[in-house]
Design a protein around this motif. Sequence first.
Motif, PDB file in Angstrom:
ATOM      1  N   VAL A 227       1.038  -1.104   0.142  1.00  0.00           N
ATOM      2  CA  VAL A 227       0.038   0.165   0.001  1.00  0.00           C
ATOM      3  C   VAL A 227       1.008   1.460   0.079  1.00  0.00           C
ATOM      4  CG1 VAL A 227      -1.788   1.257   1.383  1.00  0.00           C
ATOM      5  CG2 VAL A 227      -1.871  -1.562   1.379  1.00  0.00           C
ATOM      6  N   ALA A 228       0.546   2.340  -0.823  1.00  0.00           N
ATOM      7  CA  ALA A 228       1.388   3.514  -1.002  1.00  0.00           C
ATOM      8  C   ALA A 228       0.406   4.486  -0.567  1.00  0.00           C
ATOM      9  CB  ALA A 228       2.017   3.576  -2.466  1.00  0.00           C
ATOM     10  N   VAL A 229       0.617   5.554   0.230  1.00  0.00           N
ATOM     11  CA  VAL A 229      -0.060   6.684   0.468  1.00  0.00           C
ATOM     12  C   VAL A 229       0.621   7.953   0.505  1.00  0.00           C
ATOM     13  CG1 VAL A 229       0.319   6.470   2.753  1.00  0.00           C
ATOM     14  CG2 VAL A 229      -1.874   7.504   2.108  1.00  0.00           C
ATOM     15  N   ALA A 230      -0.032   9.044  -0.222  1.00  0.00           N
ATOM     16  CA  ALA A 230       0.570  10.314  -0.102  1.00  0.00           C
ATOM     17  C   ALA A 230       0.842  10.906   1.303  1.00  0.00           C
ATOM     18  CB  ALA A 230      -0.289  11.476  -0.943  1.00  0.00           C
ATOM     19  N   SER A 231       1.965  11.132   1.640  1.00  0.00           N
ATOM     20  CA  SER A 231       2.138  11.451   3.065  1.00  0.00           C
ATOM     21  C   SER A 231       2.374  13.003   3.266  1.00  0.00           C
ATOM     22  CB  SER A 231       3.363  10.898   3.675  1.00  0.00           C
ATOM     23  OG  SER A 231       4.482  11.130   3.164  1.00  0.00           O
ATOM     24  N   GLN A 232       3.067  13.778   2.226  1.00  0.00           N
ATOM     25  CA  GLN A 232       3.203  15.074   2.198  1.00  0.00           C
ATOM     26  C   GLN A 232       3.549  15.459   0.917  1.00  0.00           C
ATOM     27  OE1 GLN A 232       7.025  16.479   3.190  1.00  0.00           O
ATOM     28  NE2 GLN A 232       7.934  14.743   2.342  1.00  0.00           N
ATOM     29  N   PRO A 233       3.558  16.864   0.546  1.00  0.00           N
ATOM     30  CA  PRO A 233       2.950  17.927   1.202  1.00  0.00           C
ATOM     31  C   PRO A 233       1.241  18.098   0.964  1.00  0.00           C
ATOM     32  CG  PRO A 233       3.895  18.819  -0.609  1.00  0.00           C
ATOM     33  CD  PRO A 233       4.279  17.245  -0.672  1.00  0.00           C
TER      34      PRO A 233
ATOM     35  N   PHE B 281      -6.006   5.655   7.067  1.00  0.00           N
ATOM     36  CA  PHE B 281      -6.803   4.669   6.283  1.00  0.00           C
ATOM     37  C   PHE B 281      -5.760   3.355   5.859  1.00  0.00           C
ATOM     38  CE2 PHE B 281      -8.928   2.129   2.935  1.00  0.00           C
ATOM     39  CZ  PHE B 281     -10.162   2.184   3.639  1.00  0.00           C
ATOM     40  N   ALA B 282      -4.724   4.310   5.263  1.00  0.00           N
ATOM     41  CA  ALA B 282      -3.864   3.392   4.629  1.00  0.00           C
ATOM     42  C   ALA B 282      -3.166   2.298   5.671  1.00  0.00           C
ATOM     43  CB  ALA B 282      -2.885   4.336   3.852  1.00  0.00           C
ATOM     44  N   ARG B 283      -2.706   2.992   6.789  1.00  0.00           N
ATOM     45  CA  ARG B 283      -2.110   2.168   7.684  1.00  0.00           C
ATOM     46  C   ARG B 283      -2.776   1.051   8.240  1.00  0.00           C
ATOM     47  NH1 ARG B 283      -0.295   5.979  12.206  1.00  0.00           N
ATOM     48  NH2 ARG B 283       0.626   7.184  10.263  1.00  0.00           N
ATOM     49  N   ALA B 284      -3.919   1.522   8.410  1.00  0.00           N
ATOM     50  CA  ALA B 284      -5.204   0.404   8.871  1.00  0.00           C
ATOM     51  C   ALA B 284      -5.282  -0.761   7.721  1.00  0.00           C
ATOM     52  CB  ALA B 284      -6.264   0.774   9.222  1.00  0.00           C
ATOM     53  N   PHE B 285      -5.380  -0.416   6.562  1.00  0.00           N
ATOM     54  CA  PHE B 285      -5.519  -1.105   5.520  1.00  0.00           C
ATOM     55  C   PHE B 285      -4.551  -1.971   5.082  1.00  0.00           C
ATOM     56  CE2 PHE B 285      -7.068  -2.383   1.337  1.00  0.00           C
ATOM     57  CZ  PHE B 285      -8.319  -2.464   1.271  1.00  0.00           C
ATOM     58  N   SER B 286      -3.340  -1.460   5.309  1.00  0.00           N
ATOM     59  CA  SER B 286      -2.023  -2.483   5.163  1.00  0.00           C
ATOM     60  C   SER B 286      -1.880  -3.507   6.263  1.00  0.00           C
ATOM     61  CB  SER B 286      -0.850  -1.679   4.829  1.00  0.00           C
ATOM     62  OG  SER B 286      -0.450  -1.016   6.138  1.00  0.00           O
ATOM     63  N   PHE B 287      -2.038  -2.841   7.318  1.00  0.00           N
ATOM     64  CA  PHE B 287      -2.102  -3.939   8.518  1.00  0.00           C
ATOM     65  C   PHE B 287      -3.033  -5.146   8.297  1.00  0.00           C
ATOM     66  CE2 PHE B 287      -3.463  -5.035  12.769  1.00  0.00           C
ATOM     67  CZ  PHE B 287      -2.024  -5.291  13.319  1.00  0.00           C
ATOM     68  N   SER B 288      -4.299  -4.554   8.006  1.00  0.00           N
ATOM     69  CA  SER B 288      -5.431  -5.644   7.586  1.00  0.00           C
ATOM     70  C   SER B 288      -5.107  -6.754   6.685  1.00  0.00           C
ATOM     71  CB  SER B 288      -6.577  -5.022   7.408  1.00  0.00           C
ATOM     72  OG  SER B 288      -6.854  -4.700   6.126  1.00  0.00           O
ATOM     73  N   LEU B 289      -4.251  -6.033   5.654  1.00  0.00           N
ATOM     74  CA  LEU B 289      -3.976  -7.150   4.472  1.00  0.00           C
ATOM     75  C   LEU B 289      -2.646  -7.822   4.883  1.00  0.00           C
ATOM     76  CD1 LEU B 289      -4.321  -5.005   1.382  1.00  0.00           C
ATOM     77  CD2 LEU B 289      -5.884  -6.698   2.143  1.00  0.00           C
ATOM     78  N   GLY B 290      -2.033  -7.315   5.563  1.00  0.00           N
ATOM     79  CA  GLY B 290      -0.629  -8.060   6.211  1.00  0.00           C
ATOM     80  C   GLY B 290       0.606  -7.587   5.145  1.00  0.00           C
ATOM     81  N   VAL B 291       0.296  -6.486   4.685  1.00  0.00           N
ATOM     82  CA  VAL B 291       1.544  -5.999   3.585  1.00  0.00           C
ATOM     83  C   VAL B 291       2.198  -4.790   4.047  1.00  0.00           C
ATOM     84  CG1 VAL B 291      -0.177  -6.971   1.752  1.00  0.00           C
ATOM     85  CG2 VAL B 291      -0.087  -4.576   2.097  1.00  0.00           C
ATOM     86  N   PRO B 292       3.204  -4.308   3.619  1.00  0.00           N
ATOM     87  CA  PRO B 292       3.902  -3.134   3.728  1.00  0.00           C
ATOM     88  C   PRO B 292       3.189  -1.830   3.489  1.00  0.00           C
ATOM     89  CG  PRO B 292       5.508  -4.496   2.823  1.00  0.00           C
ATOM     90  CD  PRO B 292       3.986  -5.078   2.433  1.00  0.00           C
ATOM     91  N   LEU B 293       3.601  -0.751   4.075  1.00  0.00           N
ATOM     92  CA  LEU B 293       2.947   0.525   3.659  1.00  0.00           C
ATOM     93  C   LEU B 293       4.079   1.413   3.315  1.00  0.00           C
ATOM     94  CD1 LEU B 293       0.562   2.682   3.595  1.00  0.00           C
ATOM     95  CD2 LEU B 293       1.388   2.995   6.038  1.00  0.00           C
ATOM     96  N   VAL B 294       4.212   2.055   2.132  1.00  0.00           N
ATOM     97  CA  VAL B 294       5.228   3.145   1.942  1.00  0.00           C
ATOM     98  C   VAL B 294       4.599   4.438   1.790  1.00  0.00           C
ATOM     99  CG1 VAL B 294       7.067   2.037   0.886  1.00  0.00           C
ATOM    100  CG2 VAL B 294       5.037   2.831  -0.421  1.00  0.00           C
TER     101      VAL B 294
END
Length: 330
Positions: free
Chosen positions: A76-82, A94-107
């Motif tokens: 999962v990749a998410v726009a973090s800034q700016p 949302f991205a953090r929770a979703f990646s956790f639920s899938l068990g995959v990394p987040l960038v």
Amino acid sequence: MNVLGIETSCDETAASVVRDGVSVLSNIISSTVDQHKKYGGIIPEIAARGHLEAIELVVGEAIRKSRISSAKIALVAVASQPGLPGGLLVGRSFARAFSFSLGVPLVEVDHILAHIYAPFLSVNSKQKKPKLPFIGLAVSGGHTSLIYFESFKKFKILGHTRDDAAGEAFDKVAKILGLSYPGGPEIDRLAKGLSNSNLRFKCARLPDTFDFSFSGIKTAVLYFVREKNIKRKSHRLTLGKRLTVEVARAFQNSVVDVLIEKSIAACKKKKVRDLIIGGGVAANSLLRRKLPLASKLAGINSHFAARCFCTDNAAMIAGLGYQMRPKVMS
Ligand code: KG4
Ligand code: ZN
């Protein structure tokens, strides 16, 4: 590798699934722009509430449209800034929770760099892809930067705006002219209808730097409109239709010329052959027509994102996220 991208930095709630950094399997964008129009700009609280309401649906739709099951998403990749803090908070949470639920990394991905990544998304496989090192011109509603890229992890900002961003200047000038938000597409559309006019506005050059300044030309437009209305003894800031189009055209010509001059100068200085233009203003018709001609004369290959990937979208976030994936996934 399938990457889910999430983008919530402004008023668009966007999600996309991209395979191997280039193939866009889905690209969903939901926007609250109509709610902001009456204010003539983005109201952060309205945007954040819009993201909260839309994000689950938008992500679900992006996965459904991609025709893969969520079990096939590897990252999962998410726009973090700016961006606007409220919107970014919704997207990142949302991205953090979703990646956790899938068990995959987040960038976490930088939104401006993602705009520069956009031309790598494949729309037309015959289109030549930029080669590193290259210069990136990021022109959006919040940023105007010239960046020298050795890679997406190693880059140097050569210059940026000292005041308004290019898109912001388009939006503010449109507001002065009584056009609706966002102003860039409105000015672009109006200016197309006029081939000749003697009206000119000067845009600051800031010689010997790669910095930009657009607030002077915006103020010049404001004074011009005011003066016309004082002469007409009008209390409202309005111009006739023909003059509105002339001002839009003159403003756009001047801004586009500066963007072209500085980008080509940066390529020459850094001796690079490829130039990428990304961000909402990269959708501008005049820039898309003039810059390739000017860069060709200078021996430079210009690369624009497809129009649908110029303004905010999550495909660019997923694409760049793939390039930023943790080393163990390579
Ligand atoms: O990249 P973007 O979608 O959002 C930000 O990251 O800020 O850029 C939005 C900006 C707005 O200021 C909008 O007026 C401008 O891009 N824009 C344009 C055009 N389409 C969008 N400016 C000039 N010409 C266009 N065709
Ligand atoms: Zn943007």
